[in-house]
Design an enzyme around this catalytic site. Structure first.
Site, PDB file in Angstrom:
ATOM      1  N   ARG A  79       0.793  -1.217   0.000  1.00  0.00           N
ATOM      2  CA  ARG A  79       0.000   0.000   0.000  1.00  0.00           C
ATOM      3  C   ARG A  79       0.835   1.282   0.000  1.00  0.00           C
ATOM      4  O   ARG A  79       0.581   2.205  -0.773  1.00  0.00           O
ATOM      5  CB  ARG A  79      -0.933   0.034   1.222  1.00  0.00           C
ATOM      6  CG  ARG A  79      -2.179  -0.761   1.051  1.00  0.00           C
ATOM      7  CD  ARG A  79      -2.641  -1.320   2.377  1.00  0.00           C
ATOM      8  NE  ARG A  79      -1.723  -2.366   2.792  1.00  0.00           N
ATOM      9  CZ  ARG A  79      -1.863  -3.652   2.471  1.00  0.00           C
ATOM     10  NH1 ARG A  79      -2.906  -4.035   1.799  1.00  0.00           N
ATOM     11  NH2 ARG A  79      -0.958  -4.551   2.823  1.00  0.00           N
ATOM     12  N   THR A  80       1.830   1.353   0.886  1.00  0.00           N
ATOM     13  CA  THR A  80       2.580   2.607   1.001  1.00  0.00           C
ATOM     14  C   THR A  80       3.367   2.856  -0.280  1.00  0.00           C
ATOM     15  O   THR A  80       3.324   3.947  -0.861  1.00  0.00           O
ATOM     16  CB  THR A  80       3.502   2.559   2.232  1.00  0.00           C
ATOM     17  OG1 THR A  80       2.734   2.174   3.370  1.00  0.00           O
ATOM     18  CG2 THR A  80       4.129   3.918   2.498  1.00  0.00           C
ATOM     19  N   LYS A 110      26.053  -4.892  -0.562  1.00  0.00           N
ATOM     20  CA  LYS A 110      27.530  -4.924  -0.545  1.00  0.00           C
ATOM     21  C   LYS A 110      28.081  -4.228   0.680  1.00  0.00           C
ATOM     22  O   LYS A 110      29.284  -4.057   0.820  1.00  0.00           O
ATOM     23  CB  LYS A 110      28.071  -4.216  -1.799  1.00  0.00           C
ATOM     24  CG  LYS A 110      27.614  -4.833  -3.104  1.00  0.00           C
ATOM     25  CD  LYS A 110      28.181  -4.024  -4.278  1.00  0.00           C
ATOM     26  CE  LYS A 110      27.687  -4.578  -5.610  1.00  0.00           C
ATOM     27  NZ  LYS A 110      28.039  -3.653  -6.720  1.00  0.00           N
ATOM     28  N   ARG A 133      11.516   3.990   2.960  1.00  0.00           N
ATOM     29  CA  ARG A 133      11.104   3.046   4.023  1.00  0.00           C
ATOM     30  C   ARG A 133      12.322   2.212   4.383  1.00  0.00           C
ATOM     31  O   ARG A 133      13.030   1.701   3.501  1.00  0.00           O
ATOM     32  CB  ARG A 133       9.985   2.124   3.552  1.00  0.00           C
ATOM     33  CG  ARG A 133       9.801   0.954   4.522  1.00  0.00           C
ATOM     34  CD  ARG A 133       8.589   0.125   4.235  1.00  0.00           C
ATOM     35  NE  ARG A 133       7.380   0.847   4.557  1.00  0.00           N
ATOM     36  CZ  ARG A 133       6.178   0.279   4.653  1.00  0.00           C
ATOM     37  NH1 ARG A 133       6.032  -1.007   4.426  1.00  0.00           N
ATOM     38  NH2 ARG A 133       5.119   1.004   4.959  1.00  0.00           N
ATOM     39  N   HIS A 161       5.648   6.129  11.450  1.00  0.00           N
ATOM     40  CA  HIS A 161       5.049   5.935  10.123  1.00  0.00           C
ATOM     41  C   HIS A 161       4.111   7.124   9.902  1.00  0.00           C
ATOM     42  O   HIS A 161       2.881   7.003   9.920  1.00  0.00           O
ATOM     43  CB  HIS A 161       4.294   4.609  10.082  1.00  0.00           C
ATOM     44  CG  HIS A 161       3.990   4.112   8.695  1.00  0.00           C
ATOM     45  ND1 HIS A 161       4.055   4.904   7.574  1.00  0.00           N
ATOM     46  CD2 HIS A 161       3.609   2.870   8.248  1.00  0.00           C
ATOM     47  CE1 HIS A 161       3.736   4.181   6.505  1.00  0.00           C
ATOM     48  NE2 HIS A 161       3.465   2.947   6.889  1.00  0.00           N
TER      49      HIS A 161
HETATM   50  C1  NCD Z   1       2.254  -1.162   8.174  1.00  0.00           C
HETATM   51  C2  NCD Z   1       3.728  -0.866   8.258  1.00  0.00           C
HETATM   52  O1  NCD Z   1       4.472  -1.093   7.306  1.00  0.00           O
HETATM   53  O2  NCD Z   1       4.116  -0.353   9.287  1.00  0.00           O
HETATM   54  N1  NCD Z   1       1.729  -1.277   6.900  1.00  0.00           N
HETATM   55  C3  NCD Z   1       1.426  -0.137   6.192  1.00  0.00           C
HETATM   56  O3  NCD Z   1       2.269   0.671   5.881  1.00  0.00           O
HETATM   57  N2  NCD Z   1       0.133   0.054   5.856  1.00  0.00           N
HETATM   58  C4  NCD Z   1       1.781  -2.194   9.113  1.00  0.00           C
HETATM   59  C5  NCD Z   1       2.445  -3.536   9.160  1.00  0.00           C
HETATM   60  O4  NCD Z   1       3.434  -3.819   8.505  1.00  0.00           O
HETATM   61  O5  NCD Z   1       1.938  -4.349   9.934  1.00  0.00           O
END
Ligand code: NCD
Length: 340
Positions: A79-80, A110, A133, A161
């Site tokens: 999703r993100t 590496k 991320r 997040h």
């Molecule tokens: C979450 C995350 O990556 O922190 N997912 C997201 O971004 N919607 C939740 C998760 O990984 O459980």
């Protein structure tokens, strides 16, 4: 005359800081919810609503026509990653670099450090914004420290997040018509989950009197420092392993996955995960005790903590919730590049 000192937000890990938004998004990083004030959230939601109409008309905009966006993910994501990528394209970004497998395919394998990778990407692309991320708690602050262009966190370790928190808040506003005066239950892995911490901060920023119910096993409790932070801002916090005892009170139940990958990679770690998984499962039967006008949220992905039989219930808003991510991320890309 000296300017009024600009507010900064410090990393909980080291001395790195990022500048607060405080009325001015353009050119800034977005690493922590703590950078925002209530007026910033109002502005973000206003822009997000305009973005909804762009998508509804099915016409891409040219707001980011001269903008290049790099999206670098060191952890799995559907999703993100997908919504940041789509957001850049809906706004007509002329150049994108989208790498979902940074851990597997970049020079990280590496042994390259994050600061070196960030500086390299910046130089080789000359792009205007980086979305990152990464599994380390400090990664957002570190990348922001070394990059000359804005860095947006798409999730950092177990602590932050921020874009998820904004889409969560936007969903609550949309579904309940308000983000204050709410009784919010958070269920599951509150120790390792980052969404619940960012959302907790966002809610206490919007409503100092927020009421939280942290529900889960002892082993996965919300860290004391976070609980203390919420209480210092005025929130009331109840912690309990017993979902049924608090369920009738809740306006929002925010369910989370037990974060298997953050347990120690040892026999004991995996045995602990096995003993905790499946302990709480939201089913139509369980939800009989909850109010008819409350909502059940989940950042997704889910494993088994909400049974699919509950999906048809009108209180289940988690699929609508993820849809909000597109508008919020479009709004953030526009605001941070000064193209709103
Ligand atoms: C979450 C995350 O990556 O922190 N997912 C997201 O971004 N919607 C939740 C998760 O990984 O459980």
């Amino acid at each position: 005359m000296a300017d009024m000192a600009e507010r900064v937000v410090q990393s909980p890990v080291n001395h790195f800081t990022v500048r607060a938004i405080d009325g001015q998004f353009a050119g800034k990083d977005f690493i922590s919810v703590d950078q925002l004030g209530p007026d910033d959230v109002t502005r973000l939601f206003e822009v997000a609503r305009n973005m909804e109409s762009i998508v509804a008309r099915r016409e891409t905009s040219d707001l980011l026509a001269k903008i290049g966006v790099a999206i670098l993910f060191y952890e799995p994501s559907t999703r993100t990653f997908g919504s940041f990528s789509a957001a850049a394209h809906w706004l007509g970004a002329s150049r994108t670099l989208e790498v979902q497998g940074m851990s597997a395919y970049s020079s990280a394998l590496k042994g390259e450090t994050l600061p070196d990778t960030i500086r390299s990407i910046e130089q080789i692309t000359a792009y205007d914004l980086i979305v990152l991320r990464h599994p380390e708690d400090n990664s957002g602050y570190e990348a922001a420290h070394y990059a000359k262009v804005p860095v947006v966190s798409g999730g950092a370790g177990t602590l932050e997040h921020p874009t998820q928190a904004m889409l969560d808040l936007y969903t609550i506003q949309h579904k309940l018509g308000r983000v204050s005066g709410l009784r919010v239950g958070m269920l599951g892995d509150l120790k390792n989950g980052r969404t619940v911490k960012s959302l907790g901060r966002a809610l206490t920023m919007m409503d100092p009197g927020a009421q939280f119910y942290f529900i889960g096993p002892e082993e996965l409790k919300m860290p004391e420092t976070e609980v203390h932070g919420f209480e210092q801002r005025g929130a009331r916090v109840v912690q309990t392993p017993d979902l049924q005892s608090v369920l009738p009170e809740l306006d929002v139940l925010y369910v989370t996955r037990i974060q298997k990958e953050r347990f120690p990679d040892t026999q004991e770690g995996q045995a602990l995960y096995d003993s905790l998984k499946g302990r709480y499962i939201v089913t139509p039967e369980v939800m009989k005790e909850a109010k008819p006008d409350m909502i059940v949220m989940h950042p997704l992905p889910r494993v088994d903590e909400i049974s699919p039989e509950f999906d048809a219930d009108r209180r289940a808003v988690y699929f609508d919730q993820m849809g909000m991510g597109l508008y919020i991320r479009m709004a953030l890309l526009a605001l941070l590049t000064g193209k709103d």
